[in-house]
Design a protein around this motif. Structure first.
Motif, PDB file in Angstrom:
ATOM      1  N   VAL A  18       0.822  -1.228  -0.046  1.00 29.60           N
ATOM      2  CA  VAL A  18      -0.005   0.093   0.089  1.00 29.60           C
ATOM      3  C   VAL A  18       0.785   1.355  -0.014  1.00 29.60           C
ATOM      4  O   VAL A  18       0.497   2.278  -0.828  1.00 29.60           O
ATOM      5  N   MET A  21       1.875   1.354  -3.565  1.00 29.81           N
ATOM      6  CA  MET A  21       0.648   2.076  -4.609  1.00 29.81           C
ATOM      7  C   MET A  21       0.671   3.397  -4.473  1.00 29.81           C
ATOM      8  O   MET A  21       0.171   4.105  -5.376  1.00 29.81           O
ATOM      9  N   LYS A  22       0.699   3.984  -3.001  1.00 28.61           N
ATOM     10  CA  LYS A  22       0.115   5.151  -2.879  1.00 28.61           C
ATOM     11  C   LYS A  22       1.229   6.274  -2.609  1.00 28.61           C
ATOM     12  O   LYS A  22       0.914   7.361  -2.100  1.00 28.61           O
ATOM     13  N   TYR A  25       0.145   9.354  -4.332  1.00 33.05           N
ATOM     14  CA  TYR A  25      -1.156   9.969  -3.496  1.00 33.05           C
ATOM     15  C   TYR A  25      -0.861  10.543  -2.244  1.00 33.05           C
ATOM     16  O   TYR A  25      -1.214  11.809  -1.750  1.00 33.05           O
ATOM     17  N   ALA A 155     -10.868  -3.632   7.431  1.00 34.79           N
ATOM     18  CA  ALA A 155     -11.029  -2.586   6.512  1.00 34.79           C
ATOM     19  C   ALA A 155     -12.264  -1.823   7.168  1.00 34.79           C
ATOM     20  O   ALA A 155     -12.856  -0.907   6.402  1.00 34.79           O
ATOM     21  N   VAL A 319      -4.509  -6.327   1.850  1.00 32.89           N
ATOM     22  CA  VAL A 319      -4.621  -4.673   1.415  1.00 32.89           C
ATOM     23  C   VAL A 319      -5.679  -3.776   2.216  1.00 32.89           C
ATOM     24  O   VAL A 319      -5.417  -2.993   2.594  1.00 32.89           O
ATOM     25  N   GLU A 320      -6.735  -4.671   2.441  1.00 31.65           N
ATOM     26  CA  GLU A 320      -7.867  -3.947   3.267  1.00 31.65           C
ATOM     27  C   GLU A 320      -7.353  -3.648   4.541  1.00 31.65           C
ATOM     28  O   GLU A 320      -7.570  -2.459   5.178  1.00 31.65           O
ATOM     29  N   SER A 323      -4.925  -0.934   4.587  1.00 35.96           N
ATOM     30  CA  SER A 323      -5.410   0.515   4.567  1.00 35.96           C
ATOM     31  C   SER A 323      -5.803   1.002   5.796  1.00 35.96           C
ATOM     32  O   SER A 323      -5.892   2.346   5.848  1.00 35.96           O
ATOM     33  N   LEU A 326      -2.838   2.317   7.024  1.00 36.79           N
ATOM     34  CA  LEU A 326      -2.446   3.603   6.503  1.00 36.79           C
ATOM     35  C   LEU A 326      -3.106   4.892   7.076  1.00 36.79           C
ATOM     36  O   LEU A 326      -2.713   5.928   7.205  1.00 36.79           O
ATOM     37  N   SER A 327      -4.355   4.526   7.214  1.00 31.73           N
ATOM     38  CA  SER A 327      -5.063   5.677   7.641  1.00 31.73           C
ATOM     39  C   SER A 327      -4.836   6.313   9.061  1.00 31.73           C
ATOM     40  O   SER A 327      -4.890   7.382   9.431  1.00 31.73           O
ATOM     41  N   ILE A 330      -1.682   8.203   8.421  1.00 30.39           N
ATOM     42  CA  ILE A 330      -1.778   9.510   7.871  1.00 30.39           C
ATOM     43  C   ILE A 330      -2.287  10.440   9.188  1.00 30.39           C
ATOM     44  O   ILE A 330      -1.880  11.548   9.168  1.00 30.39           O
TER      45      ILE A 330
ATOM     46  N   ALA B 167      -8.974   7.999   4.624  1.00 34.41           N
ATOM     47  CA  ALA B 167      -8.025   9.023   4.522  1.00 34.41           C
ATOM     48  C   ALA B 167      -6.848   8.652   3.366  1.00 34.41           C
ATOM     49  O   ALA B 167      -6.509   9.212   2.524  1.00 34.41           O
ATOM     50  N   GLY B 168      -6.813   7.033   3.510  1.00 33.46           N
ATOM     51  CA  GLY B 168      -5.558   6.650   2.727  1.00 33.46           C
ATOM     52  C   GLY B 168      -6.384   6.078   1.337  1.00 33.46           C
ATOM     53  O   GLY B 168      -5.508   5.643   0.674  1.00 33.46           O
ATOM     54  N   LEU B 305      -8.574   0.531  -1.647  1.00 31.07           N
ATOM     55  CA  LEU B 305      -7.681  -0.221  -0.923  1.00 31.07           C
ATOM     56  C   LEU B 305      -8.792  -0.967   0.054  1.00 31.07           C
ATOM     57  O   LEU B 305      -8.534  -2.194   0.413  1.00 31.07           O
ATOM     58  N   ALA B 306      -9.729  -0.709   0.636  1.00 31.51           N
ATOM     59  CA  ALA B 306     -10.765  -0.944   1.711  1.00 31.51           C
ATOM     60  C   ALA B 306     -11.759  -1.516   1.107  1.00 31.51           C
ATOM     61  O   ALA B 306     -12.630  -2.253   1.774  1.00 31.51           O
TER      62      ALA B 306
END
Lengths: 337, 337
Positions: A18, A21-22, A25, A155, A319-320, A323, A326-327, A330, B167-168, B305-306
């Motif tokens: 992730v 990929m991001k 972004y 997720a 990946v879920e 994510s 990742l949030s 962030i 957010a991600g 992602l999610a």
């Protein structure tokens, strides 16, 4: 933002994927440039102070099974604690396997990072279900951020949702389907009239249930999540041993058929409130948000002002789940920058 | 924080009630002490610079129907724009009735407040569905906060959810049941096999459908919400006229029965994506999150992602909608304090 990832199974690999990929972004939306400075697994570590390559991390792990075979920067045999001591970093992503007996080694990893003033993101239910208050107070006394959205419902964003989006409401209780495997088994049993044993073995063949399904089918996994929700959202200082748990292994095709006749379904429901801390099979109405099928997770927050608010999402997946991590990363970045 | 409430119908009264109920909670949790310095309705205003009494506002409105009868501080006949000019305040809560022809008078109220550097919270769909970009750019150029969680789905938190908790993720499309009245009618038709006309008139008797149900049953209300979601979450500069709309008034008991035989339900679904902007009756699977009954609203965000993340909540209700306004007020307070 320099990140250390401890543990490189499905979730750890998801995080690396992730972040790759991001990359654009994150740069353009948040001015965030995360660097993975170290990754560990059972074999040792890969360490590079100006950032490891995400694709190469995944390739190395896939081809050799060992992160310590990372070209040039692999360090076989080094321990995760040693890596936390010697590598410079800002944020620990703790994604080693969940252990529900003592929460180790994740508990020690998290405490060590906090004591050194580092922020922590984890998906690891073990230390949270056993030692939530210890970890939360260490985060507070060391003035670091501690986020664990991915530990409950993958997720399905529920923790940050309860904290941020329902800011004006008091949350009185939480009620949810928090385990995808058991929801899948019960949904198939309801649809096909099949037995528990037969459906479980089919789910195992499909890779949805694990070879040792004990923690899922006996409700332990859902109970860990109920403990995390109770502590984090309801401020109840409870641990895993406080939860009354009953799994789904004794549910028969007959009882499901009987419920169905009345427009009801049997689901494995976790509940947390000041009065109850429980995981057990319960009846839910068809047409309610709890009637969802497959591996979906659902959680309902009972609030004073907004009545019931429900979130539905994928409870698992590499990946879920990444994510959600990742949030969290962030949101830490927004506070720190 | 000095607040002016323009409009004192169900939502405005809900805001006054919620601010009263939550006085201690807001003080202790957020150090927030909101004062309602003015309230207007068709009759005029009540204005008091050190704060009106919430209970007395509700009592006055209930007993006399006119906010301008507020003891001592009532001002009959004064216009809302005049109040915005003459009263000192920090945040406008715009909750006058929705008008979908020109968005007035809400549009003018909101622009005036922004031009004077005031933050704005609204539940009013009219100006958002017709002039979203104008309002958003006025907020930006005047450097004020502009929040409208309550305009979509009442107590179902979807806008802030999409912005903060995911957010991600990149959000690719939104798909939802955004009108409680039509969901109620379709759920009853499916359950009872009754006709559209009969079910509508029963819903009207129960106060669930309005005497003039046009905007609900023809999909206009849902279309307004799709416009707001498209602008706010997907950054698509569209207005109400861009939405392809079909309502539920031509759905027969027969077509619902036919769908039911196949395990399907007919729901009024709104969709927003780069390729589609549409409200229409569609088939959904029983057991999916979209199979919810009653006046519930549902929205699913399709993310990169999610995967799919879904929120379910009460789409209407005075206190429920006011709770969304309160969470917007709190988030503005967190930025300003």
């Amino acid at each position: 933002m320099k990140i250390i990832i401890l543990g490189f199974g499905a979730v750890g690999q998801g995080v690396a994927r992730v972040l790759s990929m991001k990359e654009d972004y994150l740069k353009s939306n948040y001015d965030l440039n995360p660097q993975i400075v170290a990754v560990t697994d059972r074999s040792g570590a890969a360490i590079k102070e100006d950032g490891l390559d995400g694709e190469l991390l995944l390739k190395t792990k896939n081809e050799t099974g060992k992160i310590s075979s990372y070209p040039e920067y692999g360090v076989p045999g080094v321990s995760s604690l040693k890596v936390l001591e010697e590598v410079e970093y800002d944020c620990l992503v703790e994604v080693t396997p969940t252990d529900i007996d003592d929460g180790e080694p994740a508990r020690s990893h998290i405490l060590k990072a906090m004591e050194e003033g580092k922020d922590v993101v984890t998906s690891n239910k073990g230390p949270l279900a056993l030692s939530f208050q210890e970890l939360a107070s260490s985060a507070q006394s060391n003035d670091v951020e501690f986020k664990f959205e991915a530990s409950v419902g993958g997720a399905m964003p529920i923790l940050n949702f309860a904290h941020d989006n329902l800011a004006g409401c008091s949350i009185e209780s939480i009620y949810g389907i928090l385990n995808g495997t058991t929801n899948y088994i019960l949904s198939r049993m309801a649809k096909e009239g099949s037995s528990y044993e037969q459906t479980l073995s089919e789910a195992q063949e499909m890779g949805i249930a694990e070879t040792d399904p004990y923690q899922d089918v006996e409700g332990i996994d859902a109970a860990c999540k109920i403990v995390i929700l109770a502590n984090s959202v309801l401020n109840l200082p409870v641990t895993l041993k406080d939860v009354e748990v009953e799994g789904i292994s004794r549910i028969t095709a007959e009882s499901i058929a009987l419920a169905k006749k009345e427009g009801l379904l049997i689901k494995l429901i976790g509940e947390a409130s000041a009065d109850a801390l429980e995981v057990s099979p319960r009846l839910v109405r068809q047409g309610s948000p709890f009637a969802v099928e497959g591996t979906l997770n659902v959680a309902t927050l009972k609030t004073d002002l907004a009545d019931d608010v429900t979130v539905v999402g994928k409870g698992a997946g590499s990946v879920e789940t990444a994510s959600a991590i990742l949030s969290d990363i962030i949101s830490i970045w927004k506070i720190r920058k």
